[in-house]
Design an enzyme around this catalytic site. Structure first.
Site, short mmCIF file in Angstrom:
data_model
loop_
_atom_site.label_atom_id
_atom_site.label_comp_id
_atom_site.label_asym_id
_atom_site.label_seq_id
_atom_site.Cartn_x
_atom_site.Cartn_y
_atom_site.Cartn_z
N SER A 1 -2.56 -2.36 -11.96
CA SER A 1 -3.41 -1.95 -10.83
C SER A 1 -2.81 -0.74 -10.10
CB SER A 1 -3.60 -3.16 -9.90
OG SER A 1 -4.58 -2.92 -8.93
N PHE A 2 -2.54 -0.85 -8.82
CA PHE A 2 -1.99 0.27 -8.05
C PHE A 2 -0.68 0.77 -8.66
CE2 PHE A 2 0.67 1.85 -4.50
CZ PHE A 2 -0.12 2.91 -4.08
#
Length: 281
Positions: free
Chosen positions: A105-106
């Site tokens: 993700s991030f």
């Protein structure tokens, strides 16, 4: 073999977990927004044993120090954290020179930007349900609003002077699962294990309250910039898209489906061209 690691930084330390032998090829594992290094506890045992996996807590997350008062959390800051950690590992017993990045993700977006800025340092980039760069046409248009929101949030947190909430372990678990309905109870307990501190009357969240919405910290780019940054990569890229992940469940409109197609087509085309140029060179 599992051990804990602390890397000194000007505002305190960056905490990390290390699996495997220091003599094996290194893999830096980067967690998602508001998560921590425990994100990889269930995955690492399933991966090949002949690698050294280092999962770091970004600043303000997990067991890492919070930034100094008055400073915001921006994506570029997290990219800089990677460089600091790698610099420390280069002169440590681990002797890092070149390494792979495994980002969820991030963390994948931060790792992708690092790989573009420091292409000679990263040989493989593995992206778990994420893109290497924050591509979002709506995001670009709203950057001034996001930046304003980030600054005002930090000022509000500083002005409030509210003490940290202390709640029972069960209440903490229920609150976490209510705010993260996609996370199982087992995984919630795993993240809270590293994301909280036990005190006499209960648990306190470790994360810095200045960290709020991810869009407050993201460096959104255009499609043209996406192509340019992709051309800087020297790493081999593996993008794994979850069947029930962010871009399948939460992003279902036509615009987002177009972005998915653009990202995958661009990565295939550009990286194939870069690879061909490298072989010719």
């Amino acid at each position: 073999m599992l051990s804990e690691l602390k890397v000194a930084v000007p505002w305190g330390h960056i905490a990390a977990k290390v699996w495997g032998s220091q003599q094996t090829p290194p893999v830096l594992c980067l967690h998602g927004w508001l998560d921590n290094a425990n994100s990889f506890d269930r995955l690492i045992p399933l991966l090949p044993k002949d690698f050294c996996y280092v999962a770091m807590d970004f600043g303000g997350h997990g067991l890492s120090s919070h930034y100094s008062p008055g400073l915001p959390y921006y994506q570029e800051s997290f990219v800089s954290e990677i460089r600091r950690v790698v610099a420390a590992l280069c002169v440590s017993a681990l002797k890092w020179k070149q390494f792979s990045i495994l980002g969820h993700s991030f963390g994948g977006t931060v790792g992708g930007m690092f790989s573009s800025i420091f292409p000679e340092m990263v040989n493989k980039l593995i992206l778990l349900d994420t893109w290497p760069f924050a591509l979002d046409p709506k995001g670009i248009e709203r950057v001034p609003i996001y930046r304003r929101g980030a600054m005002e949030h930090v000022l509000q947190v500083e002005a409030s002077q509210k003490p940290l909430q202390v709640v029972s372990p069960e209440d903490m678990l229920q609150r976490f699962m209510k705010n993260n309905s996609h996370v199982s109870e087992e995984n919630a307990r795993l993240l809270l294990q590293r994301g909280t501190t036990k005190v006499a009357t209960g648990l306190m969240l470790n994360r810095d309250r200045r960290i709020a919405l991810p869009e407050h910290s993201m460096d959104f780019i255009s499609r043209e910039q996406f192509v340019h940054f992709t051309k800087q990569l020297r790493a081999r890229v593996l993008l794994i898209k979850a069947a029930q992940g962010y871009y399948s469940v939460r992003r279902e409109d036509d615009t987002d489906r177009n972005i998915v197609a653009f990202v995958t087509d661009t990565l295939k085309l550009v990286l194939k061209e870069v690879g061909a140029c490298a072989r010719l060179g």
